[in-house]
Motif scaffolding. Structure first.
Motif, PDB file in Angstrom:
ATOM      1  N   LEU A 285      23.130  49.058  48.467  1.00 47.28           N
ATOM      2  CA  LEU A 285      22.978  48.442  47.150  1.00 47.28           C
ATOM      3  C   LEU A 285      21.986  47.285  47.174  1.00 47.28           C
ATOM      4  O   LEU A 285      21.342  46.988  46.169  1.00 47.28           O
ATOM      5  CB  LEU A 285      24.334  47.939  46.642  1.00 47.28           C
ATOM      6  N   ALA A 286      21.877  46.631  48.321  1.00 47.08           N
ATOM      7  CA  ALA A 286      20.947  45.509  48.424  1.00 47.08           C
ATOM      8  C   ALA A 286      19.504  45.961  48.298  1.00 47.08           C
ATOM      9  O   ALA A 286      18.622  45.156  47.990  1.00 47.08           O
ATOM     10  CB  ALA A 286      21.158  44.776  49.749  1.00 47.08           C
ATOM     11  N   ARG A 287      19.263  47.259  48.509  1.00 45.91           N
ATOM     12  CA  ARG A 287      17.894  47.771  48.484  1.00 45.91           C
ATOM     13  C   ARG A 287      17.541  48.457  47.178  1.00 45.91           C
ATOM     14  O   ARG A 287      16.386  48.798  46.954  1.00 45.91           O
ATOM     15  CB  ARG A 287      17.696  48.770  49.622  1.00 45.91           C
ATOM     16  N   LEU A 288      18.542  48.696  46.336  1.00 45.92           N
ATOM     17  CA  LEU A 288      18.308  49.511  45.148  1.00 45.92           C
ATOM     18  C   LEU A 288      18.200  48.643  43.898  1.00 45.92           C
ATOM     19  O   LEU A 288      19.080  47.824  43.641  1.00 45.92           O
ATOM     20  CB  LEU A 288      19.450  50.520  44.960  1.00 45.92           C
ATOM     21  N   PRO A 289      17.172  48.845  43.092  1.00 45.29           N
ATOM     22  CA  PRO A 289      16.995  48.031  41.880  1.00 45.29           C
ATOM     23  C   PRO A 289      17.815  48.545  40.706  1.00 45.29           C
ATOM     24  O   PRO A 289      17.308  48.706  39.591  1.00 45.29           O
ATOM     25  CB  PRO A 289      15.494  48.156  41.615  1.00 45.29           C
ATOM     26  N   VAL A 290      19.086  48.845  40.943  1.00 40.98           N
ATOM     27  CA  VAL A 290      19.913  49.420  39.881  1.00 40.98           C
ATOM     28  C   VAL A 290      20.498  48.319  39.005  1.00 40.98           C
ATOM     29  O   VAL A 290      20.673  47.177  39.438  1.00 40.98           O
ATOM     30  CB  VAL A 290      21.053  50.296  40.453  1.00 40.98           C
ATOM     31  N   THR A 291      20.770  48.654  37.760  1.00 42.17           N
ATOM     32  CA  THR A 291      21.285  47.690  36.787  1.00 42.17           C
ATOM     33  C   THR A 291      22.733  47.964  36.403  1.00 42.17           C
ATOM     34  O   THR A 291      23.355  47.147  35.741  1.00 42.17           O
ATOM     35  CB  THR A 291      20.424  47.735  35.508  1.00 42.17           C
ATOM     36  N   GLU A 292      23.249  49.110  36.820  1.00 36.82           N
ATOM     37  CA  GLU A 292      24.602  49.505  36.406  1.00 36.82           C
ATOM     38  C   GLU A 292      25.286  50.231  37.549  1.00 36.82           C
ATOM     39  O   GLU A 292      24.686  51.066  38.227  1.00 36.82           O
ATOM     40  CB  GLU A 292      24.513  50.408  35.174  1.00 36.82           C
ATOM     41  N   LEU A 293      26.551  49.919  37.762  1.00 32.44           N
ATOM     42  CA  LEU A 293      27.351  50.523  38.817  1.00 32.44           C
ATOM     43  C   LEU A 293      28.469  51.322  38.168  1.00 32.44           C
ATOM     44  O   LEU A 293      29.300  50.763  37.451  1.00 32.44           O
ATOM     45  CB  LEU A 293      27.940  49.419  39.704  1.00 32.44           C
ATOM     46  N   LYS A 294      28.506  52.640  38.401  1.00 30.39           N
ATOM     47  CA  LYS A 294      29.532  53.488  37.808  1.00 30.39           C
ATOM     48  C   LYS A 294      30.525  53.900  38.886  1.00 30.39           C
ATOM     49  O   LYS A 294      30.173  54.606  39.827  1.00 30.39           O
ATOM     50  CB  LYS A 294      28.906  54.727  37.165  1.00 30.39           C
ATOM     51  N   ILE A 295      31.759  53.454  38.730  1.00 32.14           N
ATOM     52  CA  ILE A 295      32.788  53.747  39.724  1.00 32.14           C
ATOM     53  C   ILE A 295      33.376  55.125  39.464  1.00 32.14           C
ATOM     54  O   ILE A 295      33.789  55.443  38.344  1.00 32.14           O
ATOM     55  CB  ILE A 295      33.889  52.676  39.706  1.00 32.14           C
ATOM     56  N   ASP A 296      33.413  55.928  40.489  1.00 33.71           N
ATOM     57  CA  ASP A 296      33.882  57.306  40.367  1.00 33.71           C
ATOM     58  C   ASP A 296      35.300  57.366  39.835  1.00 33.71           C
ATOM     59  O   ASP A 296      36.171  56.582  40.231  1.00 33.71           O
ATOM     60  CB  ASP A 296      33.810  57.990  41.733  1.00 33.71           C
ATOM     61  N   MET A 297      35.554  58.307  38.932  1.00 33.29           N
ATOM     62  CA  MET A 297      36.851  58.399  38.270  1.00 33.29           C
ATOM     63  C   MET A 297      37.989  58.664  39.253  1.00 33.29           C
ATOM     64  O   MET A 297      39.120  58.238  39.037  1.00 33.29           O
ATOM     65  CB  MET A 297      36.821  59.486  37.189  1.00 33.29           C
ATOM     66  N   ASP A 298      37.711  59.366  40.326  1.00 36.44           N
ATOM     67  CA  ASP A 298      38.779  59.684  41.271  1.00 36.44           C
ATOM     68  C   ASP A 298      39.375  58.419  41.867  1.00 36.44           C
ATOM     69  O   ASP A 298      40.579  58.350  42.118  1.00 36.44           O
ATOM     70  CB  ASP A 298      38.226  60.589  42.376  1.00 36.44           C
ATOM     71  N   LEU A 299      38.539  57.408  42.097  1.00 36.41           N
ATOM     72  CA  LEU A 299      39.051  56.160  42.654  1.00 36.41           C
ATOM     73  C   LEU A 299      39.985  55.470  41.665  1.00 36.41           C
ATOM     74  O   LEU A 299      41.043  54.954  42.044  1.00 36.41           O
ATOM     75  CB  LEU A 299      37.890  55.243  43.028  1.00 36.41           C
ATOM     76  N   LEU A 300      39.618  55.458  40.381  1.00 35.11           N
ATOM     77  CA  LEU A 300      40.489  54.871  39.367  1.00 35.11           C
ATOM     78  C   LEU A 300      41.809  55.619  39.286  1.00 35.11           C
ATOM     79  O   LEU A 300      42.884  55.010  39.159  1.00 35.11           O
ATOM     80  CB  LEU A 300      39.790  54.875  38.004  1.00 35.11           C
ATOM     81  N   HIS A 301      41.764  56.943  39.359  1.00 38.40           N
ATOM     82  CA  HIS A 301      42.987  57.735  39.275  1.00 38.40           C
ATOM     83  C   HIS A 301      43.888  57.496  40.489  1.00 38.40           C
ATOM     84  O   HIS A 301      45.108  57.433  40.368  1.00 38.40           O
ATOM     85  CB  HIS A 301      42.641  59.215  39.155  1.00 38.40           C
ATOM     86  N   ARG A 302      43.292  57.347  41.657  1.00 39.38           N
ATOM     87  CA  ARG A 302      44.093  57.062  42.843  1.00 39.38           C
ATOM     88  C   ARG A 302      44.738  55.682  42.743  1.00 39.38           C
ATOM     89  O   ARG A 302      45.832  55.453  43.269  1.00 39.38           O
ATOM     90  CB  ARG A 302      43.228  57.133  44.095  1.00 39.38           C
ATOM     91  N   ALA A 303      44.030  54.779  42.070  1.00 42.32           N
ATOM     92  CA  ALA A 303      44.543  53.411  41.951  1.00 42.32           C
ATOM     93  C   ALA A 303      45.830  53.349  41.132  1.00 42.32           C
ATOM     94  O   ALA A 303      46.545  52.342  41.175  1.00 42.32           O
ATOM     95  CB  ALA A 303      43.478  52.511  41.326  1.00 42.32           C
ATOM     96  N   ARG A 304      46.150  54.420  40.399  1.00 39.74           N
ATOM     97  CA  ARG A 304      47.400  54.438  39.641  1.00 39.74           C
ATOM     98  C   ARG A 304      48.609  54.372  40.573  1.00 39.74           C
ATOM     99  O   ARG A 304      49.641  53.802  40.220  1.00 39.74           O
ATOM    100  CB  ARG A 304      47.497  55.705  38.796  1.00 39.74           C
ATOM    101  N   HIS A 305      48.478  54.964  41.753  1.00 40.81           N
ATOM    102  CA  HIS A 305      49.632  55.092  42.651  1.00 40.81           C
ATOM    103  C   HIS A 305      49.375  54.507  44.037  1.00 40.81           C
ATOM    104  O   HIS A 305      50.285  54.507  44.860  1.00 40.81           O
ATOM    105  CB  HIS A 305      50.017  56.575  42.802  1.00 40.81           C
ATOM    106  N   SER A 306      48.158  54.051  44.293  1.00 40.82           N
ATOM    107  CA  SER A 306      47.806  53.606  45.641  1.00 40.82           C
ATOM    108  C   SER A 306      47.311  52.164  45.625  1.00 40.82           C
ATOM    109  O   SER A 306      46.314  51.858  44.958  1.00 40.82           O
ATOM    110  CB  SER A 306      46.724  54.526  46.220  1.00 40.82           C
ATOM    111  N   GLN A 307      47.975  51.302  46.376  1.00 43.21           N
ATOM    112  CA  GLN A 307      47.530  49.914  46.476  1.00 43.21           C
ATOM    113  C   GLN A 307      46.178  49.831  47.172  1.00 43.21           C
ATOM    114  O   GLN A 307      45.337  48.998  46.827  1.00 43.21           O
ATOM    115  CB  GLN A 307      48.558  49.081  47.239  1.00 43.21           C
ATOM    116  N   LYS A 308      45.955  50.716  48.149  1.00 44.89           N
ATOM    117  CA  LYS A 308      44.657  50.734  48.834  1.00 44.89           C
ATOM    118  C   LYS A 308      43.534  51.014  47.839  1.00 44.89           C
ATOM    119  O   LYS A 308      42.499  50.346  47.834  1.00 44.89           O
ATOM    120  CB  LYS A 308      44.644  51.805  49.929  1.00 44.89           C
TER     121      LYS A 308
END
Length: 400
Positions: A285-308
């Protein structure tokens, strides 16, 4: 409980009593991984061999790590995993999952690998010739106010001449022919720009987000072509966010970095998509001139039941903000998902809770309907929720 709620449900203790073809008739399979006398993972393996598969909710009492491993393996085999539940779980949570329309109303997904690739490619070309290839838009809204902030351009799941098909399989077929893939990319980009122009004309701000394939990104004339297309539609490059995946960038870093710089110089926004699938690449990320970070939906769904998963999600949001980026959460499907994104100060969200992907005409009508809501809330009653989800009973099968 599902049956009382209007769904067509078949239950059994022994899933082996059904043939694979039988399972393919269902929209949803509720599969306990520890069935008496049967390893549920064998059912997952078997599902990968049939052309039409139900979506699967996997259930296990062996811990979230086991559940996640099986779900990941199933997805890699092409079996659509809707969710995972660690026992014990609240039955009401399952009912909400089904009723919120998390894919169930769309029905089973056809495995394009069982269809001749040349036939799919020919169908794509023919559909573009007739301007009949469906493109959809999924709204992106402010995580706090739920105000419209733009939309992501997506392909539809129906291909004339073939029928319902998973979008990744459609893309895979098109990518076998570089010329066809380039034509498909520009076809969808043009449709995205036209849609953006229409919501701008109605007074709604917000950029259109387009997925940019690596092959198109590194083509020498892509920035110039995109600028020309944008100007022809009466827009500016700032009205377009180009979405790219981590793997696409890291696999061809020199060429892609130069292309990214060209796009940013021209004024386009850049989004890094599916963040969270490849955490080892975050140092890039330090090398990429991106303006927006999109977090994958699977991670959000796992966060429903996983503290990790919750901790990883929070860390990604903080990292994005520290690097001066807007953070977008995909796959917001429940009120709990929305609360989680707000708690972690996510900037923008998209997902079934807000709206499904839709043709531009439906998007414009959806925008008007949001304006007409006096209290500014979305999904405040069962009717709203069913309308968003494409309500209708789903055919389910419960194994375990």
């Amino acid at each position: 409980m599902l049956a009382l709620d209007g769904h067509d449900v078949d239950g059994m203790g022994d899933v082996t009593s059904f043939s694979l073809e039988d399972l393919g008739r269902y929209d949803l399979l509720l599969l306990d991984l520890s069935l008496p006398g049967l390893d549920g993972t064998e059912v997952i393996r078997a599902l990968s061999r049939i052309p039409v598969r139900p979506q699967v909710v996997v259930i296990s009492g062996k811990g979230e790590d086991v559940l996640s491993a099986v779900a990941d393996a199933a997805r890699l085999q092409g079996t659509p995993i809707l969710a995972g539940f660690t026992k014990p779980f609240e039955p009401a949570a399952l009912l909400r999952l089904v009723n919120d329309g998390c894919g169930v109303a769309q029905g089973p997904v056809r495995d394009a690998a069982r269809t001749d690739g040349a036939s799919i490619a020919a169908a794509i070309a023919a559909a573009m010739d007739r301007d009949a290839l469906a493109v959809m838009f999924q709204p992106k809204v402010d995580a706090r106010s739920l105000g419209f902030c733009g939309a992501e351009l997506l392909l539809g799941n129906e291909l004339p001449g073939i029928g319902r098909i998973a979008v990744p399989d459609l893309i895979a077929a098109a990518s076998r022919d570089c010329a066809l893939m380039a034509r498909l990319s520009y076809y969808t980009i043009r449709a995205g720009l036209q849609g953006c122009r229409q919501w701008h004309a109605r007074g709604y701000e917000g950029a259109v987000s387009i997925n940019l394939p690596l092959e198109l990104l590194i083509a020498a004339d892509t920035p110039r072509m995109l600028v020309r297309m944008v100007v022809q539609e009466g827009l500016t490059p700032s009205a377009v966010i180009c979405e790219l995946t981590e793997d696409a960038l890291y696999d061809r870093s020199s060429e892609s970095l130069m292309a990214l710089a060209q796009l940013r110089i021209a004024g386009f926004g850049l989004a890094l998509d599916d963040v969270g699938q490849r955490q080892s690449g975050l140092l890039q990320l330090a090398r990429l001139p991106v303006t927006e970070l999109k977090i994958d939906m699977d991670l959000l769904h796992r966060a429903r039941h996983s503290q990790k998963a919750q901790d990883i999600f929070s860390a990604l949001v903080k990292l994005g903000h520290r690097l001066g980026m807007k953070v977008v959460a995909e796959g917001v499907e429940t009120a709990e998902d929305l609360e989680a994104t707000r708690r972690d100060t996510v900037d923008l969200i998209q997902g079934y809770l807000i709206a499904r992907k839709m043709p531009i005409g439906e998007l414009l009508a959806w925008l008007t309907a949001q304006d007409e809501k006096q209290d500014g809330r979305i999904g405040t009653d069962e009717g709203d929720r069913n309308e968003r989800a494409g309500a209708g009973s789903a055919s389910c099968i419960a194994g375990g």
